[in-house]
Write a protein that holds these residues in place. Structure first.
Motif, PDB file in Angstrom:
ATOM      1  N   SER A  34       5.627  -0.978   2.340  1.00  0.00           N
ATOM      2  CA  SER A  34       7.084  -1.028   2.549  1.00  0.00           C
ATOM      3  C   SER A  34       7.745   0.344   2.491  1.00  0.00           C
ATOM      4  O   SER A  34       8.795   0.554   3.068  1.00  0.00           O
ATOM      5  CB  SER A  34       7.722  -1.931   1.490  1.00  0.00           C
ATOM      6  OG  SER A  34       7.583  -1.340   0.206  1.00  0.00           O
ATOM      7  N   ASP A  35       7.141   1.275   1.752  1.00  0.00           N
ATOM      8  CA  ASP A  35       7.781   2.563   1.433  1.00  0.00           C
ATOM      9  C   ASP A  35       9.078   2.352   0.653  1.00  0.00           C
ATOM     10  O   ASP A  35       9.965   3.208   0.666  1.00  0.00           O
ATOM     11  CB  ASP A  35       8.036   3.416   2.692  1.00  0.00           C
ATOM     12  CG  ASP A  35       8.210   4.902   2.364  1.00  0.00           C
ATOM     13  OD1 ASP A  35       7.940   5.291   1.217  1.00  0.00           O
ATOM     14  OD2 ASP A  35       8.619   5.660   3.256  1.00  0.00           O
ATOM     15  N   TYR A  36       9.190   1.216  -0.039  1.00  0.00           N
ATOM     16  CA  TYR A  36      10.331   1.027  -0.933  1.00  0.00           C
ATOM     17  C   TYR A  36      10.127   1.943  -2.137  1.00  0.00           C
ATOM     18  O   TYR A  36       9.002   2.160  -2.586  1.00  0.00           O
ATOM     19  CB  TYR A  36      10.443  -0.441  -1.354  1.00  0.00           C
ATOM     20  CG  TYR A  36      11.246  -1.287  -0.383  1.00  0.00           C
ATOM     21  CD1 TYR A  36      11.405  -0.890   0.947  1.00  0.00           C
ATOM     22  CD2 TYR A  36      11.867  -2.464  -0.794  1.00  0.00           C
ATOM     23  CE1 TYR A  36      12.154  -1.658   1.833  1.00  0.00           C
ATOM     24  CE2 TYR A  36      12.618  -3.232   0.091  1.00  0.00           C
ATOM     25  CZ  TYR A  36      12.749  -2.824   1.402  1.00  0.00           C
ATOM     26  OH  TYR A  36      13.492  -3.581   2.277  1.00  0.00           O
TER      27      TYR A  36
ATOM     28  N   THR B  76       0.811  -1.227   0.000  1.00  0.00           N
ATOM     29  CA  THR B  76       0.000   0.000   0.000  1.00  0.00           C
ATOM     30  C   THR B  76       0.840   1.270   0.000  1.00  0.00           C
ATOM     31  O   THR B  76       0.290   2.365   0.002  1.00  0.00           O
ATOM     32  CB  THR B  76      -0.934   0.051   1.229  1.00  0.00           C
ATOM     33  OG1 THR B  76      -0.132   0.150   2.414  1.00  0.00           O
ATOM     34  CG2 THR B  76      -1.823  -1.167   1.312  1.00  0.00           C
ATOM     35  N   HIS B  77       2.170   1.118   0.050  1.00  0.00           N
ATOM     36  CA  HIS B  77       3.003   2.327   0.106  1.00  0.00           C
ATOM     37  C   HIS B  77       4.321   2.085  -0.623  1.00  0.00           C
ATOM     38  O   HIS B  77       5.241   1.481  -0.072  1.00  0.00           O
ATOM     39  CB  HIS B  77       3.257   2.714   1.573  1.00  0.00           C
ATOM     40  CG  HIS B  77       3.934   4.040   1.738  1.00  0.00           C
ATOM     41  ND1 HIS B  77       3.686   4.879   2.798  1.00  0.00           N
ATOM     42  CD2 HIS B  77       4.860   4.696   0.984  1.00  0.00           C
ATOM     43  CE1 HIS B  77       4.423   5.975   2.696  1.00  0.00           C
ATOM     44  NE2 HIS B  77       5.157   5.883   1.591  1.00  0.00           N
ATOM     45  N   VAL B  78       4.379   2.518  -1.865  1.00  0.00           N
ATOM     46  CA  VAL B  78       5.646   2.499  -2.609  1.00  0.00           C
ATOM     47  C   VAL B  78       5.791   3.853  -3.299  1.00  0.00           C
ATOM     48  O   VAL B  78       4.886   4.696  -3.278  1.00  0.00           O
ATOM     49  CB  VAL B  78       5.686   1.370  -3.683  1.00  0.00           C
ATOM     50  CG1 VAL B  78       5.486   0.007  -3.062  1.00  0.00           C
ATOM     51  CG2 VAL B  78       4.676   1.615  -4.800  1.00  0.00           C
ATOM     52  N   HIS B  79       6.953   4.050  -3.894  1.00  0.00           N
ATOM     53  CA  HIS B  79       7.180   5.193  -4.790  1.00  0.00           C
ATOM     54  C   HIS B  79       7.920   4.682  -6.006  1.00  0.00           C
ATOM     55  O   HIS B  79       8.741   3.769  -5.895  1.00  0.00           O
ATOM     56  CB  HIS B  79       8.046   6.267  -4.118  1.00  0.00           C
ATOM     57  CG  HIS B  79       7.463   6.827  -2.866  1.00  0.00           C
ATOM     58  ND1 HIS B  79       6.632   7.926  -2.863  1.00  0.00           N
ATOM     59  CD2 HIS B  79       7.575   6.438  -1.571  1.00  0.00           C
ATOM     60  CE1 HIS B  79       6.274   8.190  -1.616  1.00  0.00           C
ATOM     61  NE2 HIS B  79       6.819   7.290  -0.813  1.00  0.00           N
ATOM     62  N   PHE B  80       7.650   5.276  -7.153  1.00  0.00           N
ATOM     63  CA  PHE B  80       8.428   4.968  -8.352  1.00  0.00           C
ATOM     64  C   PHE B  80       9.317   6.163  -8.664  1.00  0.00           C
ATOM     65  O   PHE B  80       8.964   7.023  -9.465  1.00  0.00           O
ATOM     66  CB  PHE B  80       7.502   4.614  -9.519  1.00  0.00           C
ATOM     67  CG  PHE B  80       6.817   3.290  -9.324  1.00  0.00           C
ATOM     68  CD1 PHE B  80       7.519   2.099  -9.452  1.00  0.00           C
ATOM     69  CD2 PHE B  80       5.471   3.224  -8.964  1.00  0.00           C
ATOM     70  CE1 PHE B  80       6.897   0.870  -9.243  1.00  0.00           C
ATOM     71  CE2 PHE B  80       4.847   2.002  -8.754  1.00  0.00           C
ATOM     72  CZ  PHE B  80       5.563   0.829  -8.886  1.00  0.00           C
TER      73      PHE B  80
HETATM   74 ZN   LIG Z   1       6.741   7.146   1.236  1.00  0.00          ZN
END
Ligand SMILES: [Zn+2]
Length: 395
Positions: free
Chosen positions: A305-307, A60-64
């Protein structure tokens, strides 16, 4: 048709069966063998001894960000076409690692990736993009060493101040094709800035109201007592990171039904590279008291993960968050946090469960992840099925 042990998103069924309707990409039926009508004739059967079938994983939490660099200066200066191409590789890695849905909580390319996946031009998980996050002037990724005009032009966020600018920023996210809203209610630990509270409650309420008018969920980057109190008062949908939880705040989070996304794995991944004392104080407490309080108050803990695709947080390794959560919740609840409850957090009512009528997003892993959670590591995933379409990552 699939046969094996099932983890449905809430319960474990030994010797289960799932019938997938490939033309519609939905689950026609799922349950115990003998209790489900099995199709006859030419139906293709995937059945492997000792395998477990689970819903496709959700982060529910990533960034590209599409850059190997770990810092905000890398994120905002990487050329966008290059970020997009690298992110195409990251999407494939995520899919092969069993992720069938991810939420991008802010990047320059997320809405475009989402579109390309929908058009089936590229293979990857469904991307629910928040487009650009909302941040105040002088807030997250507003690089103070640069003239403001340049910092704002480079930023991956929309800077907004005051309730009407905040509403306009939400409208820009909607215009971009965003399917969620992300806001920075506290400063960024990664940018080593002190200052717990960004956005006033008035601004936060305007963002939440405008987002809900558009049918979008609001994810709030928030930490510190005051930062958390503010987003709870504004009734956001999920709290991201959430450091410095207290029993009083947890009680309010519980009563409002707000999801809690502790993003443990990103803190593990950046432990050595960002080791200033101020940051360490918050993170140390996060892994101890915050998680204990979250558990004690039975908060709706969700896997995120905020990966962001850098060398230290590579996409494809996002299951690390599920492993981290399992230390507190146990394997079954950690899997719930990454399947059925994650879908609920994102407002998806046909994903995250192996259930009749739900989307056919599922994975087959070698072994039983309830006993050995490493079974969901990428090397042990034999099949990923998204919308009824079969991928074999380790074939
Ligand atoms: Zn983030």
């Amino acid at each position: 048709m699939l046969k094996g042990n099932l983890f449905t998103g809430s319960e474990f069924i030994e010797q289960g069966v799932i019938v997938v309707e490939q033309s519609t990409g939905t689950i026609e039926d799922a349950g115990r063998q003998g209790e489900v009508d099995e199709p006859r004739g030419e139906a293709r059967t995937i059945a492997e001894k000792g395998s477990t079938i689970l819903p496709g994983l959700i982060d529910t939490h990533v960034h590209f960000f599409g850059t190997p660099g770990p810092n905000v200066i890398d994120w905002v200066t990487v050329p966008e076409p290059l970020a997009a191409v690298r992110s195409v590789r990251d999407l494939l890695r995520l899919l092969h690692a069993g992720f069938t849905t991810v939420r991008d909580l802010g990047s320059k390319v997320g809405t475009h990736l989402s579109q390309a996946v929908k058009e089936e031009i590229i293979e990857g998980p469904r991307v629910i993009s928040a487009s650009r996050p909302l941040s105040r002037t002088g807030g997250d990724d507003d690089l103070s060493q640069l003239p403001h005009r340049i910092a704002e032009a480079l930023s991956y966020s929309y800077h907004c101040d005051g309730p009407w600018e905040c509403r306009k920023a939400v409208r820009k996210v909607v215009r971009d094709g965003g399917e969620a809203v992300k806001l920075y209610a506290s400063g960024s630990l990664s940018q080593e800035r002190k200052g717990h509270v960004h956005f006033t409650v008035e601004e936060l309420k305007a963002i939440v109201d405008e987002s809900h008018l558009a049918g979008l969920k609001v994810a709030a980057h928030a930490w510190s007592e005051e930062g958390l109190m503010n987003v709870v008062e504004a009734a956001v949908d999920s709290i991201e990171h959430g450091m410095w939880l207290t029993p009083e705040i947890a009680d309010r989070i519980k009563k409002k039904g707000i999801f809690y996304v502790p993003t443990l794995s990103v803190f593990n991944a950046t432990k050595t590279t960002r080791s200033n004392a101020y940051r360490q104080k918050f993170i140390k407490r996060h892994f101890a008291e915050d998680m204990e309080i979250a558990k004690q108050f039975n908060l709706k803990i969700v896997s995120g993960s905020d990966y962001f695709g850098a060398d230290i947080t590579p996409h494809g390794q996002n299951y690390m968050e599920i492993l981290s959560l399992a230390r507190y919740l146990g394997n079954a609840q950690a899997l719930v946090a990454a399947t059925s409850r994650a879908a609920e957090c994102l407002g998806l009512n046909n994903a995250g469960q192996l259930k009749k009528g739900f989307g056919a997003d599922l994975i087959i892993v070698k072994g039983n992840p309830l006993r050995d959670l490493e079974a969901i590591s990428p090397a042990r995933i034999s099949h990923v099925i998204k919308n009824g379409k079969v991928f074999t990552p380790n074939a």
